[in-house]
Design a protein around this motif. Structure first.
Motif, PDB file in Angstrom:
ATOM      1  N   TYR A  82       0.819  -1.213   0.000  1.00  0.00           N
ATOM      2  CA  TYR A  82       0.000   0.000   0.000  1.00  0.00           C
ATOM      3  C   TYR A  82       0.854   1.265   0.000  1.00  0.00           C
ATOM      4  O   TYR A  82       0.433   2.302  -0.526  1.00  0.00           O
ATOM      5  N   ARG A  83       2.026   1.207   0.606  1.00  0.00           N
ATOM      6  CA  ARG A  83       2.916   2.370   0.555  1.00  0.00           C
ATOM      7  C   ARG A  83       3.331   2.669  -0.885  1.00  0.00           C
ATOM      8  O   ARG A  83       3.402   3.829  -1.304  1.00  0.00           O
ATOM      9  N   ARG A  84       3.622   1.618  -1.634  1.00  0.00           N
ATOM     10  CA  ARG A  84       3.988   1.828  -3.034  1.00  0.00           C
ATOM     11  C   ARG A  84       2.788   2.344  -3.823  1.00  0.00           C
ATOM     12  O   ARG A  84       2.926   3.232  -4.667  1.00  0.00           O
ATOM     13  N   LEU A  85       1.611   1.800  -3.557  1.00  0.00           N
ATOM     14  CA  LEU A  85       0.409   2.294  -4.227  1.00  0.00           C
ATOM     15  C   LEU A  85       0.202   3.774  -3.931  1.00  0.00           C
ATOM     16  O   LEU A  85      -0.095   4.562  -4.835  1.00  0.00           O
ATOM     17  N   ALA A  86       0.366   4.162  -2.670  1.00  0.00           N
ATOM     18  CA  ALA A  86       0.178   5.563  -2.288  1.00  0.00           C
ATOM     19  C   ALA A  86       1.159   6.460  -3.034  1.00  0.00           C
ATOM     20  O   ALA A  86       0.803   7.563  -3.469  1.00  0.00           O
ATOM     21  N   ALA A  87       2.396   5.995  -3.186  1.00  0.00           N
ATOM     22  CA  ALA A  87       3.406   6.790  -3.879  1.00  0.00           C
ATOM     23  C   ALA A  87       3.099   6.905  -5.366  1.00  0.00           C
ATOM     24  O   ALA A  87       3.282   7.965  -5.970  1.00  0.00           O
ATOM     25  N   GLN A  88       2.610   5.829  -5.951  1.00  0.00           N
ATOM     26  CA  GLN A  88       2.347   5.820  -7.387  1.00  0.00           C
ATOM     27  C   GLN A  88       1.077   6.580  -7.757  1.00  0.00           C
ATOM     28  O   GLN A  88       0.975   7.144  -8.839  1.00  0.00           O
ATOM     29  N   ALA A  89       0.089   6.553  -6.866  1.00  0.00           N
ATOM     30  CA  ALA A  89      -1.224   7.094  -7.208  1.00  0.00           C
ATOM     31  C   ALA A  89      -1.640   8.274  -6.341  1.00  0.00           C
ATOM     32  O   ALA A  89      -2.787   8.724  -6.422  1.00  0.00           O
ATOM     33  N   SER A  90      -0.714   8.777  -5.515  1.00  0.00           N
ATOM     34  CA  SER A  90      -1.020   9.907  -4.621  1.00  0.00           C
ATOM     35  C   SER A  90      -2.258   9.626  -3.775  1.00  0.00           C
ATOM     36  O   SER A  90      -3.209  10.405  -3.738  1.00  0.00           O
ATOM     37  N   LEU A  91      -2.233   8.478  -3.107  1.00  0.00           N
ATOM     38  CA  LEU A  91      -3.367   8.042  -2.292  1.00  0.00           C
ATOM     39  C   LEU A  91      -2.962   7.895  -0.830  1.00  0.00           C
ATOM     40  O   LEU A  91      -3.265   6.897  -0.177  1.00  0.00           O
ATOM     41  N   ASN A  92      -2.271   8.891  -0.306  1.00  0.00           N
ATOM     42  CA  ASN A  92      -1.771   8.802   1.059  1.00  0.00           C
ATOM     43  C   ASN A  92      -2.876   8.637   2.088  1.00  0.00           C
ATOM     44  O   ASN A  92      -2.713   7.934   3.084  1.00  0.00           O
ATOM     45  N   ASP A  93      -4.018   9.292   1.873  1.00  0.00           N
ATOM     46  CA  ASP A  93      -5.123   9.187   2.824  1.00  0.00           C
ATOM     47  C   ASP A  93      -5.632   7.754   2.918  1.00  0.00           C
ATOM     48  O   ASP A  93      -5.925   7.255   4.013  1.00  0.00           O
ATOM     49  N   LEU A  94      -5.742   7.096   1.769  1.00  0.00           N
ATOM     50  CA  LEU A  94      -6.202   5.707   1.763  1.00  0.00           C
ATOM     51  C   LEU A  94      -5.217   4.800   2.477  1.00  0.00           C
ATOM     52  O   LEU A  94      -5.603   3.938   3.273  1.00  0.00           O
ATOM     53  N   SER A  95      -3.933   4.973   2.199  1.00  0.00           N
ATOM     54  CA  SER A  95      -2.943   4.094   2.823  1.00  0.00           C
ATOM     55  C   SER A  95      -2.890   4.322   4.325  1.00  0.00           C
ATOM     56  O   SER A  95      -2.781   3.364   5.103  1.00  0.00           O
ATOM     57  N   GLU A  96      -2.998   5.577   4.774  1.00  0.00           N
ATOM     58  CA  GLU A  96      -2.996   5.851   6.207  1.00  0.00           C
ATOM     59  C   GLU A  96      -4.206   5.223   6.879  1.00  0.00           C
ATOM     60  O   GLU A  96      -4.117   4.716   8.001  1.00  0.00           O
ATOM     61  N   ARG A  97      -5.346   5.269   6.205  1.00  0.00           N
ATOM     62  CA  ARG A  97      -6.547   4.636   6.762  1.00  0.00           C
ATOM     63  C   ARG A  97      -6.312   3.142   6.953  1.00  0.00           C
ATOM     64  O   ARG A  97      -6.662   2.579   7.998  1.00  0.00           O
ATOM     65  N   LEU A  98      -5.698   2.504   5.967  1.00  0.00           N
ATOM     66  CA  LEU A  98      -5.482   1.058   6.048  1.00  0.00           C
ATOM     67  C   LEU A  98      -4.448   0.704   7.114  1.00  0.00           C
ATOM     68  O   LEU A  98      -4.602  -0.293   7.826  1.00  0.00           O
ATOM     69  N   PHE A  99      -3.379   1.510   7.233  1.00  0.00           N
ATOM     70  CA  PHE A  99      -2.392   1.257   8.282  1.00  0.00           C
ATOM     71  C   PHE A  99      -3.060   1.332   9.659  1.00  0.00           C
ATOM     72  O   PHE A  99      -2.798   0.507  10.538  1.00  0.00           O
TER      73      PHE A  99
END
Length: 204
Positions: A82-99
């Protein structure tokens, strides 16, 4: 705890090996397996609600698996992906929610594990507390996986290319451990749980 943190085998992953594991398929398979375990817990919840016989040992075996495998392999792999997804797609909010959800699931697993330990050691636990904790546990696990399957997994397919997955296979070597329950390498202590897993009524 019969699973502990001793893992039997690690996948040997490197970016030049053509037989590296399909990581997304692995995450999807983990979800399928966890769903079976949640169905088993739901059946026990039904027994609690109707005053039927409850197999607390099987429930504890499920919690032991979740602590030893889901929290030490499945979720850590997801976090890296998910960290890589957040970096590739600018989805930091989603990744933080999942963490944060992963941390919350760890907390509720530990709390419910403590409650089951009390029951198995013949300490009095109000039945209403037990039912509430069990139902909340099942609900939160299912809700979390449903969100990943409906929202996150499609995004992984959309944004991550082969080169990303090759790098992720390298990054996740330590976390990609053999499943101690849904494989041939299983300990005797959980044979009753494995027998239930084979029951078709628990497969979605």
């Amino acid at each position: 705890m019969f699973f502990g943190c001793r893992y039997i085998e690690r996948y040997q992953c490197n970016r030049w090996w053509p037989r590296r594991p399909d990581m997304l398929r692995r995450l999807q398979l983990d979800h399928k397996n966890i769903s079976v375990l949640l169905n088993i817990l739901a059946a026990q919840s039904g027994q609690l609600a109707t005053g039927g016989a409850v197999n607390y040992r099987v429930m504890m075996d499920v919690l032991d698996y979740m602590q030893s495998y889901a929290e030490h392999s499945h979720h850590p792999v997801e976090d890296i992906v998910y960290r890589r997804l957040a970096a590739q797609a600018s989805l930091n909010d989603l990744s933080e929610r999942l963490f944060e959800e992963h941390k919350q699931l760890t907390r509720i697993t530990e709390a419910f594990h403590t409650t089951l330990n009390l029951v198995l050691n013949d300490n009095p636990v109000p039945i209403d507390r037990l039912k509430e904790e069990l139902e909340n546990y099942i609900s939160m696990q299912r809700s979390h996986m449903r969100y990943e399957e409906e929202i996150i997994f499609p995004l992984l397919k959309q944004y991550l290319v082969e080169a990303d997955w090759e790098c992720l296979a390298d990054e996740c070597q330590q976390q990609l451990t053999d499943d101690p329950l849904f494989s041939d390498n299983i300990k005797r202590d959980c044979q009753e749980l494995r027998s239930l897993i084979k029951g078709s009524e628990f497969v979605d």
